[in-house]
Design a protein around this motif. Sequence first.
Motif, PDB file in Angstrom:
ATOM      1  N   ARG A   1      31.270  31.156  54.023  1.00 55.74           N
ATOM      2  CA  ARG A   1      32.319  32.140  54.317  1.00 55.74           C
ATOM      3  C   ARG A   1      31.815  33.574  54.200  1.00 55.74           C
ATOM      4  O   ARG A   1      32.559  34.517  54.448  1.00 55.74           O
ATOM      5  CB  ARG A   1      33.506  31.950  53.370  1.00 55.74           C
ATOM      6  N   GLY A   2      30.550  33.745  53.828  1.00 56.18           N
ATOM      7  CA  GLY A   2      29.992  35.090  53.691  1.00 56.18           C
ATOM      8  C   GLY A   2      30.407  35.785  52.419  1.00 56.18           C
ATOM      9  O   GLY A   2      30.350  37.016  52.328  1.00 56.18           O
ATOM     10  N   ILE A   3      30.802  35.008  51.406  1.00 57.50           N
ATOM     11  CA  ILE A   3      31.243  35.583  50.135  1.00 57.50           C
ATOM     12  C   ILE A   3      30.052  35.704  49.202  1.00 57.50           C
ATOM     13  O   ILE A   3      29.383  34.715  48.890  1.00 57.50           O
ATOM     14  CB  ILE A   3      32.337  34.719  49.488  1.00 57.50           C
ATOM     15  N   LYS A   4      29.800  36.911  48.750  1.00 56.26           N
ATOM     16  CA  LYS A   4      28.721  37.156  47.797  1.00 56.26           C
ATOM     17  C   LYS A   4      29.320  37.463  46.426  1.00 56.26           C
ATOM     18  O   LYS A   4      30.146  38.372  46.299  1.00 56.26           O
ATOM     19  CB  LYS A   4      27.851  38.335  48.257  1.00 56.26           C
ATOM     20  N   LEU A   5      28.919  36.690  45.452  1.00 51.58           N
ATOM     21  CA  LEU A   5      29.322  36.980  44.079  1.00 51.58           C
ATOM     22  C   LEU A   5      28.402  38.045  43.501  1.00 51.58           C
ATOM     23  O   LEU A   5      27.361  38.361  44.078  1.00 51.58           O
ATOM     24  CB  LEU A   5      29.265  35.706  43.239  1.00 51.58           C
ATOM     25  N   ALA A   6      28.797  38.611  42.384  1.00 53.05           N
ATOM     26  CA  ALA A   6      27.939  39.599  41.726  1.00 53.05           C
ATOM     27  C   ALA A   6      26.631  38.934  41.291  1.00 53.05           C
ATOM     28  O   ALA A   6      26.563  37.712  41.103  1.00 53.05           O
ATOM     29  CB  ALA A   6      28.663  40.177  40.513  1.00 53.05           C
ATOM     30  N   GLU A   7      25.592  39.736  41.135  1.00 53.07           N
ATOM     31  CA  GLU A   7      24.312  39.239  40.633  1.00 53.07           C
ATOM     32  C   GLU A   7      24.218  39.529  39.138  1.00 53.07           C
ATOM     33  O   GLU A   7      24.752  40.532  38.654  1.00 53.07           O
ATOM     34  CB  GLU A   7      23.158  39.909  41.371  1.00 53.07           C
ATOM     35  N   LYS A   8      23.525  38.653  38.412  1.00 54.90           N
ATOM     36  CA  LYS A   8      23.441  38.861  36.975  1.00 54.90           C
ATOM     37  C   LYS A   8      22.072  38.458  36.441  1.00 54.90           C
ATOM     38  O   LYS A   8      21.372  37.627  37.015  1.00 54.90           O
ATOM     39  CB  LYS A   8      24.542  38.095  36.244  1.00 54.90           C
ATOM     40  N   LYS A   9      21.733  39.076  35.297  1.00 49.73           N
ATOM     41  CA  LYS A   9      20.470  38.807  34.619  1.00 49.73           C
ATOM     42  C   LYS A   9      20.702  38.860  33.116  1.00 49.73           C
ATOM     43  O   LYS A   9      21.303  39.797  32.605  1.00 49.73           O
ATOM     44  CB  LYS A   9      19.413  39.847  35.014  1.00 49.73           C
ATOM     45  N   GLN A  10      20.213  37.838  32.415  1.00 50.11           N
ATOM     46  CA  GLN A  10      20.431  37.779  30.972  1.00 50.11           C
ATOM     47  C   GLN A  10      19.672  38.883  30.250  1.00 50.11           C
ATOM     48  O   GLN A  10      18.507  39.145  30.542  1.00 50.11           O
ATOM     49  CB  GLN A  10      19.997  36.423  30.421  1.00 50.11           C
ATOM     50  N   VAL A  11      20.373  39.515  29.297  1.00 50.54           N
ATOM     51  CA  VAL A  11      19.782  40.568  28.469  1.00 50.54           C
ATOM     52  C   VAL A  11      19.461  40.038  27.074  1.00 50.54           C
ATOM     53  O   VAL A  11      18.380  40.263  26.544  1.00 50.54           O
ATOM     54  CB  VAL A  11      20.735  41.784  28.365  1.00 50.54           C
ATOM     55  N   VAL A  12      20.409  39.335  26.473  1.00 51.54           N
ATOM     56  CA  VAL A  12      20.200  38.849  25.112  1.00 51.54           C
ATOM     57  C   VAL A  12      21.077  37.632  24.865  1.00 51.54           C
ATOM     58  O   VAL A  12      22.195  37.525  25.387  1.00 51.54           O
ATOM     59  CB  VAL A  12      20.500  39.970  24.083  1.00 51.54           C
TER      60      VAL A  12
END
Length: 428
Positions: free
Chosen positions: A348-359
């Motif tokens: 559907r062309g839906i992009k979720l937010a991107e994430k990266k673990q910090v701690v």
Amino acid sequence: MKLKPFALLLTSLFPLASQAADPQVERYIVTFPQGDHVEYQGAYAANFPDGLPVGVGSGLQFMGKEGDKLFFATVTDRGPNADSPKVGDKESKIFANPKYTPLLMTIRVADGKALATDAHALHDENGPISGLPLPEGLIGATNEIALSDTLQPLSSDKRGLDTEGITPDGKGGYWLCDEYGPFIINIDGKGKILKKYGPQAEQGEQGVAGGLPNILKWRQANRGFEGITRMPDGRIIAAVQSTLDIDGKSKNSAQFTRLVSFNPETGQTVMYGYPIDVDVYKKAKDAKIGDIVALDDNRLLVIEQGGDKNKVMRNLVYVVDLSQASDLSTFDKEKAPEFDDAAQLTARGIKLAEKKQVVDLRKLGWQQEKAEGMTLIDNQTIAVINDNDFGLQSVVDKSDATKVSIKPLEKPESQNELWVIKLPEALK
């Protein structure tokens, strides 16, 4: 409130020499120098001879430094409550002190101590509010039944709030978020409610201005807004604690929970999908947001937590980038994306937010179930705090599940624990 001091515990956890890149943690147990406690004279008062401990930490906001002193604003939630049996097909909660009013407080960290002072009761033009659930029938109602500690029905309250986050409004006051409506609330520095926003269909009800997307009415009971932050450009971002349960069908399988952007100057709203770690949990609904804090106009820190498939608690901090995330509002008109799996979202062309673990807070020694307040001190230092649930819990009678009693929570769960964490690298 009557007063009884808490004991202070201060521990510094330093990285091992062979792990010089590990975060450095200063750990405090929040104390109340005036000995504040919440009055409790109910059926189980003998279990609480000094009353109930105050339960700050549902939100946390760094307010600045004076020399070596650190100052934070914090809020309590709806007050001392505990799980209880269903009433028919409805969820219920025991409210140990139905007259409790949520508080705005200040935490000062200095000389090895963290002290909570300067309590202000949240109030409007009609006086102090309560933490009791909203009446059934209002869109913001959770349809939870409020019970006394002897399981007798209590009254609901159109003005009730379950506050769960705090951020400055840039004008000397604060924005708070709430789990009931869910609401976004503007207060002044003394706790007076200036304006309250909820799903648009609530406009005109109990002083609510409307303004938020109607789809938010599908938040799970007691899982409304759990974190709030003000972006540098003035937008307010509020995080729905867990997956929406649209028509009672989506909470167990949705791939994300929603981050709601609200511009108080224009009223414009945008909704983004925060991708939960779906493969880690038995069901998607088990993932919970603890709090959020802005890094810049596109990035947030987010606490994600909850019991995994093995019922092991997780408390993780992520950097979340919204810059490429889709506005879910444009897709809701066709079909709510909560019903899509990962492949369908992509199609559907839906992009979720991107994430990266910090701690990973657990790897640093965090033992509390919940980290519900988080704030940024500088670009390399964060602070987190738990909600101690006012130090009480319900106990189900093993011979009769309809009977419960109330007893104190064991340490450390009964204490408000504040951590100041210096990360090995700046949050760029």
